[in-house]
Scaffold this active site. Sequence first.
Site, PDB file in Angstrom:
ATOM      1  CG  ASP A  32      -1.242   4.792  -0.850  1.00 39.35           C
ATOM      2  OD1 ASP A  32      -1.256   3.746  -0.870  1.00 39.35           O
ATOM      3  OD2 ASP A  32      -0.448   5.585  -0.389  1.00 39.35           O
ATOM      4  CD1 TRP A  77       0.818  -0.040  -0.963  1.00 41.92           C
ATOM      5  CD2 TRP A  77      -0.592  -0.798   0.846  1.00 41.92           C
ATOM      6  NE1 TRP A  77       0.164   1.041  -0.269  1.00 41.92           N
ATOM      7  CE2 TRP A  77      -0.413   0.616   0.826  1.00 41.92           C
ATOM      8  CE3 TRP A  77      -1.230  -1.654   1.797  1.00 41.92           C
ATOM      9  CZ2 TRP A  77      -1.375   1.378   1.620  1.00 41.92           C
ATOM     10  CZ3 TRP A  77      -2.153  -0.756   2.266  1.00 41.92           C
ATOM     11  CH2 TRP A  77      -2.070   0.514   2.632  1.00 41.92           C
ATOM     12  N   GLY A  78      -0.639  -5.013  -3.312  1.00 40.81           N
ATOM     13  CA  GLY A  78      -0.480  -6.187  -3.564  1.00 40.81           C
ATOM     14  C   GLY A  78      -1.256  -6.992  -2.495  1.00 40.81           C
ATOM     15  CG  ASP A 117       5.332   1.625   0.592  1.00 40.42           C
ATOM     16  OD1 ASP A 117       4.453   1.192  -0.207  1.00 40.42           O
ATOM     17  OD2 ASP A 117       5.281   2.502   1.336  1.00 40.42           O
TER      18      ASP A 117
END
Length: 393
Positions: free
Chosen positions: A153, A188-189, A209
């Site tokens: 993450d 997350w792009g 998300d």
Amino acid sequence: MIRRLTIALWAAVALFAAPSMSLALENGLARTPPMGWNSWNKFACKGLNEKVVRETADQIASNGMKDAGYEYVIIDDCWQTGRDPQGNIVVDAEKFPSGIKALADYVHSKGLKFGIYSDAGTMTCAKRPGSIGHEYQDARQYAAWGVDYLKEDWCNTLPNQNSESSYTLMREALKASGRPIVFSICEWGSTKPWLWAGPVGNLWRATPDIQDCWDCKRTWGGGGVTQILDLMDGIESYAGPGHWNDPDMLEVGNGGMTTEEYRTHFSMWAIFSAPLLAGNDVANMTAQTKEILLNKEVIAIDQDTLGQQGRRVKKMGDTEIWSKQLADGGRAVALVNRGKAAGKITVAWNDIGYPAGLSATVRDLWAHKDETAKGSFTAEVPSHGTVMVRLKF
Ligand code: GLA
């Protein structure tokens, strides 16, 4: 002489150009999009523990999911609490009293693979320790535990921390561990990973998300299925075997959408060649949820060996046509109705690159029925629903 020199020059150019021309991470993994289950969408931090994970593995191995291709059982955030004086990651003993190795062994004993979660910053999103500065140590530990999949993450990263170099460091650490580990990038792009992550990870989140809703844009970026559909449009060419755009995990069965909407969600993830990571309580799922997650004809579209991400070929107000080229020369087509009322949608062969004069077999992948059509195909599509067909010319 000049000719020989030219050849030598070209050979040299090719030699130097080769590494940067490699578009995919060459670890031999994820040749089709990974399938499995991840704890986060349903159990988040609070509900995660080894009992849930073991029960889920039992279910996947026996309820048809394993046979349908679901393979990786992945624990997300909240399995770790700190580091010992040597810097080794410390497991949350309340949630995982038997430790991670025992859990991985258990998952393996069911013929499944085991995945884990970390973060490229100082802390995970749930404020558990991240991997920064410990990449090699953590990767060695994962390998010793028998981890087969890592999701990393991007919370609590340092100011100016570079995503490409951070994830490249973890890629190298995983490689050095000597164990084949699928590498899932999760920023997350935010830094357009499709532009750089092909040689770094096997998959990368292309979107913020997912929320368990049809249409619900959040101010912090999260969104429902329709928001994700729009974000996936236009980045198709960056995906392929071994390196996939990831529109986030499945919400099918979590209760926030109708069965029709969940069918659209699942159909579209297959059109996207997305990882299919169930995110529900598989030990307690309804017949409808099971029917969606176990639709082998839709899964076959996702897992098609050509590995082409489908694209939106037409948008007509609230209705859309998406098409994915398949290894057998056919097409998967999704007729999507985002509107409030049911309506007819027509795909013409010309829309998907075929001449109008051809006849095709049209297989409805939800009704499981065949028909023949010439030049075009029309279906009545319920509100928020998708008719998904497989065309053979
Ligand atoms: C981020 C990720 C999610 C999940 C949570 C865990 O939001 O994008 O998929 O892993 O963190 O805290």
